[in-house]
Design a protein around this motif. Structure first.
Motif, mmCIF file in Angstrom:
data_model
loop_
_atom_site.group_PDB
_atom_site.id
_atom_site.type_symbol
_atom_site.label_atom_id
_atom_site.label_comp_id
_atom_site.label_asym_id
_atom_site.label_seq_id
_atom_site.Cartn_x
_atom_site.Cartn_y
_atom_site.Cartn_z
ATOM 1 N N GLY A 122 0.805 -1.209 0.000
ATOM 2 C CA GLY A 122 0.000 0.000 0.000
ATOM 3 C C GLY A 122 0.839 1.261 0.000
ATOM 4 O O GLY A 122 1.566 1.534 0.964
ATOM 5 N N ALA A 123 0.767 2.029 -1.093
ATOM 6 C CA ALA A 123 1.476 3.315 -1.190
ATOM 7 C C ALA A 123 0.500 4.439 -0.880
ATOM 8 O O ALA A 123 0.309 5.361 -1.663
ATOM 9 C CB ALA A 123 2.093 3.489 -2.577
ATOM 10 N N GLY A 124 -0.149 4.321 0.289
ATOM 11 C CA GLY A 124 -1.158 5.297 0.679
ATOM 12 C C GLY A 124 -0.651 6.251 1.739
ATOM 13 O O GLY A 124 0.545 6.516 1.845
ATOM 14 N N THR A 125 -1.563 6.740 2.569
ATOM 15 C CA THR A 125 -1.223 7.747 3.563
ATOM 16 C C THR A 125 -0.086 7.276 4.450
ATOM 17 O O THR A 125 0.883 8.004 4.680
ATOM 18 C CB THR A 125 -2.455 8.085 4.414
ATOM 19 O OG1 THR A 125 -3.563 8.375 3.554
ATOM 20 C CG2 THR A 125 -2.198 9.278 5.307
ATOM 21 N N ALA A 126 -0.176 6.066 4.971
ATOM 22 C CA ALA A 126 0.860 5.547 5.860
ATOM 23 C C ALA A 126 2.020 4.919 5.099
ATOM 24 O O ALA A 126 3.188 5.108 5.460
ATOM 25 C CB ALA A 126 0.254 4.515 6.810
ATOM 26 N N GLY A 127 1.726 4.171 4.042
ATOM 27 C CA GLY A 127 2.767 3.420 3.350
ATOM 28 C C GLY A 127 3.893 4.283 2.830
ATOM 29 O O GLY A 127 5.074 3.922 2.914
ATOM 30 N N ASN A 128 3.557 5.451 2.303
ATOM 31 C CA ASN A 128 4.593 6.307 1.737
ATOM 32 C C ASN A 128 5.494 6.910 2.804
ATOM 33 O O ASN A 128 6.662 7.230 2.539
ATOM 34 C CB ASN A 128 3.953 7.407 0.889
ATOM 35 C CG ASN A 128 3.330 6.860 -0.366
ATOM 36 O OD1 ASN A 128 3.761 5.848 -0.904
ATOM 37 N ND2 ASN A 128 2.273 7.514 -0.848
ATOM 38 N N VAL A 129 4.970 7.077 4.027
ATOM 39 C CA VAL A 129 5.814 7.516 5.132
ATOM 40 C C VAL A 129 6.886 6.470 5.399
ATOM 41 O O VAL A 129 8.079 6.784 5.529
ATOM 42 C CB VAL A 129 4.968 7.745 6.403
ATOM 43 C CG1 VAL A 129 5.857 8.145 7.576
ATOM 44 C CG2 VAL A 129 3.906 8.802 6.152
ATOM 45 N N LEU A 130 6.480 5.212 5.466
ATOM 46 C CA LEU A 130 7.422 4.117 5.718
ATOM 47 C C LEU A 130 8.466 4.028 4.618
ATOM 48 O O LEU A 130 9.661 3.873 4.883
ATOM 49 C CB LEU A 130 6.648 2.800 5.821
ATOM 50 C CG LEU A 130 5.677 2.703 6.989
ATOM 51 C CD1 LEU A 130 4.639 1.634 6.732
ATOM 52 C CD2 LEU A 130 6.426 2.407 8.276
ATOM 53 N N VAL A 131 8.000 4.132 3.377
ATOM 54 C CA VAL A 131 8.919 4.038 2.238
ATOM 55 C C VAL A 131 9.972 5.139 2.314
ATOM 56 O O VAL A 131 11.176 4.894 2.138
ATOM 57 C CB VAL A 131 8.121 4.145 0.920
ATOM 58 C CG1 VAL A 131 9.056 4.351 -0.262
ATOM 59 C CG2 VAL A 131 7.263 2.891 0.718
ATOM 60 N N ASN A 132 9.528 6.356 2.578
ATOM 61 C CA ASN A 132 10.453 7.484 2.646
ATOM 62 C C ASN A 132 11.459 7.302 3.759
ATOM 63 O O ASN A 132 12.683 7.465 3.552
ATOM 64 C CB ASN A 132 9.641 8.760 2.858
ATOM 65 C CG ASN A 132 10.481 10.013 2.913
ATOM 66 O OD1 ASN A 132 11.299 10.186 3.816
ATOM 67 N ND2 ASN A 132 10.284 10.919 1.965
ATOM 68 N N GLY A 156 5.607 4.440 13.591
ATOM 69 C CA GLY A 156 5.773 3.079 13.102
ATOM 70 C C GLY A 156 7.099 2.890 12.397
ATOM 71 O O GLY A 156 7.783 1.868 12.581
ATOM 72 N N ALA A 157 7.490 3.863 11.570
ATOM 73 C CA ALA A 157 8.788 3.782 10.891
ATOM 74 C C ALA A 157 9.922 3.765 11.901
ATOM 75 O O ALA A 157 10.910 3.027 11.738
ATOM 76 C CB ALA A 157 8.946 4.959 9.929
ATOM 77 N N ALA A 158 9.798 4.563 12.956
ATOM 78 C CA ALA A 158 10.831 4.575 13.996
ATOM 79 C C ALA A 158 10.905 3.227 14.708
ATOM 80 O O ALA A 158 12.003 2.745 15.045
ATOM 81 C CB ALA A 158 10.543 5.692 14.996
ATOM 82 N N LEU A 159 9.758 2.596 14.948
ATOM 83 C CA LEU A 159 9.750 1.277 15.573
ATOM 84 C C LEU A 159 10.429 0.236 14.685
ATOM 85 O O LEU A 159 11.165 -0.630 15.178
ATOM 86 C CB LEU A 159 8.310 0.849 15.871
ATOM 87 C CG LEU A 159 7.579 1.616 16.978
ATOM 88 C CD1 LEU A 159 6.107 1.219 17.012
ATOM 89 C CD2 LEU A 159 8.234 1.366 18.332
ATOM 90 N N VAL A 160 10.178 0.307 13.379
ATOM 91 C CA VAL A 160 10.823 -0.625 12.453
ATOM 92 C C VAL A 160 12.338 -0.423 12.471
ATOM 93 O O VAL A 160 13.118 -1.391 12.550
ATOM 94 C CB VAL A 160 10.269 -0.439 11.027
ATOM 95 C CG1 VAL A 160 11.054 -1.295 10.033
ATOM 96 C CG2 VAL A 160 8.788 -0.790 10.976
ATOM 97 N N LYS A 161 12.764 0.816 12.395
ATOM 98 C CA LYS A 161 14.212 1.095 12.379
ATOM 99 C C LYS A 161 14.870 0.655 13.687
ATOM 100 O O LYS A 161 15.986 0.123 13.681
ATOM 101 C CB LYS A 161 14.447 2.577 12.122
ATOM 102 C CG LYS A 161 14.083 2.998 10.703
ATOM 103 C CD LYS A 161 14.579 4.383 10.350
ATOM 104 C CE LYS A 161 13.822 5.468 11.047
ATOM 105 N NZ LYS A 161 14.257 6.816 10.599
ATOM 106 N N LEU A 162 14.183 0.844 14.803
ATOM 107 C CA LEU A 162 14.717 0.407 16.091
ATOM 108 C C LEU A 162 14.835 -1.110 16.146
ATOM 109 O O LEU A 162 15.847 -1.655 16.615
ATOM 110 C CB LEU A 162 13.818 0.911 17.218
ATOM 111 C CG LEU A 162 14.235 0.535 18.639
ATOM 112 C CD1 LEU A 162 15.568 1.180 18.991
ATOM 113 C CD2 LEU A 162 13.150 0.955 19.640
#
Length: 594
Positions: free
Chosen positions: A37-47, A584-590
């Protein structure tokens, strides 16, 4: 509005699809992360994840490229996107038992940017109390307002309005970000009723207080609307987060690709769900070396989980799906804001725009102004002020119902003044061809009703059964009736005397609460704010699908980052989802020491 003849102007303004070459067939069979999903949340994660050049990411989007789509970035044309079937999941709800068994159109974005590419662009973070409830429900203080607030600042770049007016007293700069990917702003076009609304906050500041900034954590009162329309254009997650990083060599994006299910790739004590099957003219399978991250939204995420065997086991077995893990909360606890409009007529046309919006020359000139300078009427969302209100503790409604709001900063109802395209706005009545009108668009901000998303088939191309459950809890109907009374009281204040307002249409005949209730049931629609269908919670809580780190409980290699993880409903969803995705992106990176 008469817009058919203006498509050429819009096309010229939006330009050609300059990013087409960056959306291509995948080159690998595995990536560190696969984002669905390249939507509201997905693009934040991708970036955020691809900022590290050693991390590879594939994002799979079912919709098309947003770049160059006619009218998509024109703020004032936002309502037109809901009828553009090439940009949406053209969902409908099941018959709503509390709405006279009506089915409702339930559009979700199916385009790069997801629903942030088709929504009404309000930027509202929600109240402090709602995030503190997230923290209490999940047992993780990391989801409290104070903990999430730094992530709220990361997504935002508050820029001056397009007309350059002095915004002193219209917002609090101390609670805003100034370097994030999403350009937010205040209105760049004034409306005749703005002064009357502000006068009302002075005349009766007890009932209708002015709030300098709706995004401070305390949204109660009447505030200037903040939107993601910096520079006079829509700043979706695709515009802000995705397009600027499409040249990164560690990122691949594939559009027009439908994920059909997740694959359990290993047989061990806990299933490992790091395989992704999708269809794009033919079938493909890719694998994540670290994680699959579902960012498909509150409808598609639970659908994909269930198609993949994660959900209520008995329901899955009845459809021929082999359960991987019994997770009874998948698709449950759905919430959305019920939306309703009430209209008043006025013999005084000097304070409304209805006559202007019937004038094709006026509309053409306004669009030409936007094309030329990105200013004027088309640079905004058609409303400048709105309010959130709580019922007093002594309200009769609480003698019958428990207060469903999260706390003292959480509103019970929302009122948007003169919303969207016309001074006249209705979800059931046709726009009159003459006359002048004022509209209050109302929402129950903290609804008690709950709904669900359920599979109807094991076929991944069959839409699920979507049941928001609007007004199924009687509190919500009582709250909407009270919202009408608040709006009626607002327009009865002295600043509005010269307009000689009279209830219009069905509202004119709804002279009792019982008649108001009947009118509401026949006209309520969605605010397009679905959430909570894979909600976060404690590990021991069977009513939660993901833990407080947003990892799907009971399996390995799978995380959810979108509106479905909310513990309960809050605000207009765009800004809260950005904040959730940033954390969420910060949790993944951690988790992966990135």
């Amino acid at each position: 509005m008469v817009l058919t003849a203006l498509v050429l102007l819009i096309s010229i303004a939006c330009g050609s699809a300059r990013l087409v070459d960056s959306i291509h067939a995948i080159n690998e069979s595995s990536y560190d992360f696969v984002v669905v999903g390249a939507g509201t949340a997905g693009n934040v994660l991708v970036n955020r994840l691809t900022a590290n050049p050693n991390v590879s990411v594939l994002v799979i989007e079912s919709g098309e490229n947003d770049d160059g789509v006619e009218g998509l970035i024109v703020p004032f044309l936002a309502p037109d996107n809901l009828s553009n079937t090439s940009l949406i999941w053209n969902y409908t709800t099941v018959p709503q038992t509390a709405l006279d068994n009506r089915t409702l159109a339930y559009q979700r974005g199916r385009v790069l940017g997801g629903s942030s590419s088709i929504n009404f662009m309000f930027y509202t973070r929600g109240p402090r109390a709602d995030f503190d409830r997230f923290a209490n429900f999940s047992g993780d203080e990391g989801w409290s307002w104070d903990s999430v607030f730094p992530f709220m600042l990361e997504d935002e770049d508050l820029v001056p309005p397009v007309d350059g007016h002095d915004t002193a007293g219209e917002f609090n700069p101390a609670v805003h970000g100034t370097s994030g990917p999403i350009q937010t702003t205040l209105t760049g076009t004034s409306f005749p009723t703005d002064s009357l609304i502000l006068q009302t906050t002075s005349v009766n500041s007890t009932a209708f207080p002015f709030n300098i900034d709706v995004n401070s954590g305390d949204p109660l009162g009447i505030s200037w609307v903040q939107t993601d329309t910096g520079g006079g254009i829509r700043h979706s997650s695709a515009v802000g987060y995705l397009h600027p990083v499409l040249t990164r060599v560690n990122l691949e994006v594939i559009a027009n690709a439908h994920v059909t299910r997740l694959l359990n790739i290993k047989s061990r004590q806990e299933p490992d769900m790091r395989g992704v099957a999708f269809y794009s003219r033919s079938g493909f399978v890719v694998y994540a070396r670290k994680e699959v991250i579902l960012a498909a939204g509150a409808i598609n995420t639970p659908q994909l989980l269930m198609l993949s065997g994660i959900g209520p086991s008995a329901e899955l077995e009845s459809l021929g799906i082999t359960p991987v893990i019994d997770s009874p909360a998948v698709g449950q606890h759905m919430q959305d804001h019920p939306l309703f409009a009430v209209v008043w007529s006025s013999p005084n046309s000097s304070f409304t725009l209805d006559a202007s919006l019937r004038n094709t020359t006026f509309v053409a000139d306004a669009l030409e102004e936007w094309v030329t300078s990105k200013t004027g009427l088309f640079s905004g969302v058609g409303t400048n002020l709105f309010g959130w209100f709580r019922f007093p503790p002594s309200s009769n409604i609480f003698s019958e119902f428990k207060d469903p709001a999260a706390g003292p900063t959480a509103p019970h109802v929302e009122i948007i003044f003169n919303a969207l395209q016309n001074q006249f706005r209705s979800f059931a009545q046709p726009i009159p061809d003459k006359g002048s009108y004022l509209t209050a668009t109302l929402a129950v901000s903290s609804p008690a009703s709950r709904g669900s998303v359920k599979l109807t088939s094991s076929n991944p191309f069959t839409f699920p059964a979507i049941d928001p459950g609007f007004l199924t809890h009687p509190y919500d109907l009582a709250a909407m009736i009270e919202a009408i009374h608040i709006a009626d009281d607002f327009f009865s204040q002295s600043p509005w005397a010269d307009l000689q307002l009279l209830p219009f249409g069905a509202f004119a005949n709804a002279t009792t609460d019982d008649l108001l209730a009947s009118m509401i049931r026949s006209e309520v629609t969605t605010f397009w704010h679905p959430c909570c269908t894979a909600r976060m919670g404690a590990n021991s809580d069977s009513s939660a699908v993901v833990d407080s780190n947003l990892l799907v409980k009971g399996v390995n290699g799978l995380r959810v980052v979108d509106a479905s993880v909310m513990a309960s409903l809050t605000a207009h969803l765009q800004a809260p989802v950005y904040a959730i995705a940033e954390r969420g992106a910060a949790l993944v990176k951690l988790a992966w020491d990135i």
